[in-house]
Design an enzyme around this catalytic site. Structure first.
Site, mmCIF file in Angstrom:
data_model
loop_
_atom_site.group_PDB
_atom_site.id
_atom_site.type_symbol
_atom_site.label_atom_id
_atom_site.label_comp_id
_atom_site.label_asym_id
_atom_site.label_seq_id
_atom_site.Cartn_x
_atom_site.Cartn_y
_atom_site.Cartn_z
ATOM 1 N N GLY A 83 -6.185 -8.563 24.733
ATOM 2 C CA GLY A 83 -5.570 -7.298 24.370
ATOM 3 C C GLY A 83 -6.513 -6.288 23.748
ATOM 4 C CG ASP A 142 9.284 13.553 17.349
ATOM 5 O OD1 ASP A 142 9.618 12.774 18.257
ATOM 6 O OD2 ASP A 142 8.707 13.159 16.321
ATOM 7 C CB THR A 143 14.285 13.625 17.601
ATOM 8 O OG1 THR A 143 14.412 14.541 16.503
ATOM 9 C CG2 THR A 143 13.454 12.420 17.181
ATOM 10 C CG ASP A 155 -14.447 24.916 18.877
ATOM 11 O OD1 ASP A 155 -14.737 26.001 18.348
ATOM 12 O OD2 ASP A 155 -15.293 24.110 19.309
ATOM 13 C CG HIS A 156 -6.646 24.930 15.465
ATOM 14 N ND1 HIS A 156 -5.922 25.519 14.454
ATOM 15 C CD2 HIS A 156 -5.747 24.187 16.173
ATOM 16 C CE1 HIS A 156 -4.652 25.153 14.531
ATOM 17 N NE2 HIS A 156 -4.528 24.352 15.577
ATOM 18 C CG ASP A 191 8.526 23.811 15.885
ATOM 19 O OD1 ASP A 191 7.506 24.001 15.193
ATOM 20 O OD2 ASP A 191 9.499 23.143 15.491
ATOM 21 C CG ASP A 224 9.758 25.351 10.152
ATOM 22 O OD1 ASP A 224 8.812 26.162 10.246
ATOM 23 O OD2 ASP A 224 9.718 24.220 10.655
ATOM 24 C CE LYS A 248 12.906 22.729 10.312
ATOM 25 N NZ LYS A 248 12.560 22.259 11.660
#
Length: 317
Positions: free
Chosen positions: A43, A227-228, A148-149, A223, A174, A197
């Site tokens: 593994g 995610d959910t 680098d963003h 955003d 938010d 929120k």
């Protein structure tokens, strides 16, 4: 004897998002480098570079997405292999930076895992990082190497501008996302609104107030991560209650943990626009989902890094 001083540009990929790496390589007019990234029988991750990287500038394309720990270890081991094989520069291209939401201590005895990941990347031999839409911009300061963003807003803005939506308002889900919403609004020449929120517990969002006017207007919630999808769906309901005509949503990173796809499918959101920083398996694709490619943006960034040019000039408007 003539000394050849020209450095090579090599693209390598782990198993996290090979399709994106192939698309980036095609944009650059090259192919993904020959490397085996697999598993030993027990593994453990096995990496074998099957071409020389000596003196080269190696770009490792690997978002640290699910399975996040496997993706991260593949990246670290690839970087170590490049360093030990005498690569001149090693740039880790992380379209999605896993553990970015663990960027500070909110309780006692809690780790700052985003900083730990930065330390691991540097230790492995990475000399530069390219990433997109960090959940917390201050993560750049966790590194002692160049970062680098890259923003996803220009890609999303181009798509919505082509739709020619009237009476548009951009909505931040938010208070922390106001800057991102403002950037999109400026590009679309739209107003902004803000949803206030709170999170009583992880993964649960409650909409308290709306700052701004959305009545009779087309709203676009933006955003960094879906995610959910709880925040997006509840935010869309709040906008509808306040009179919004149609609600769209967009984000850079489609994590899409269960039950996100079901929630979005059954929601009032007309369309959810994301990018391919994270690969979306067929079982998570649904009719409302639109996926945009970040390959041209990352390809241009790679060219500029390789040629020692300014990356930030990509976003001059």
């Amino acid at each position: 004897m003539i000394l050849e001083d020209e450095k090579k540009l090599l693209i390598f990929s782990g198993n996290a998002n090979p399709a994106l790496a192939t698309e980036i390589a095609a944009y650059l007019g090259t192919t993904v480098g020959n490397a085996f990234v697999g598993r030993f029988n027990n593994g453990e991750i096995q990496v074998m570079l099957e071409e020389s990287v000596r003196g080269a500038h190696a770009f490792l394309i690997q978002p640290t997405c699910n399975p996040v720990n496997d993706s991260l270890m593949e990246l670290l081991i690839m970087a170590d292999a490049c360093r030990r094989a005498s690569a001149r520069n090693i740039t880790a291209v992380l379209p999605y930076y896993g553990y970015a939401r663990q960027d500070r201590k909110t309780r006692g005895r809690e780790p700052i895992t985003a900083k730990l990941i930065a330390n691991l990347l540097i230790t492995s031999g990475v000399t530069r990082v390219v990433t997109m839409d960090l959940h917390a911009g201050q993560i750049q300061g966790f590194f002692d190497i160049p970062v680098d963003h890259l923003p996803g807003v220009p890609i999303l803005a181009e798509y919505f501008a082509a739709k020619h939506l009237e009476d548009l308002v951009v909505v931040s889900p938010d208070l922390g996302g106001v800057t991102r919403a403002r950037q999109l609004a400026d590009r679309l020449h739209a107003d902004i609104a803000i949803l206030d929120k709170r999170r009583p517990m992880p993964g649960v969002a409650e909409i308290m107030n709306l700052i701004g006017c959305v009545e009779g207007r087309n709203a676009v919630i933006i955003d960094d991560i879906v995610d959910t999808a709880g925040s997006l769906v509840e935010g869309a309901k709040a906008l509808q209650r306040h009179g919004a005509k149609e609600v769209y949503a967009c984000c850079t990173h489609p994590v899409l943990s269960a039950p996100a796809c079901e929630r979005l499918t059954n929601s009032i959101i007309k369309e959810i626009v994301v990018t391919n920083t994270i690969p979306i398996p067929p079982e998570k694709c649904f009719e409302k989902l639109k996926v945009l490619s970040v390959a041209p943006l990352l390809g241009e960034a790679i060219i500029r890094i390789y040629d020692d040019l300014s990356v930030s000039r990509l976003f001059d408007t």
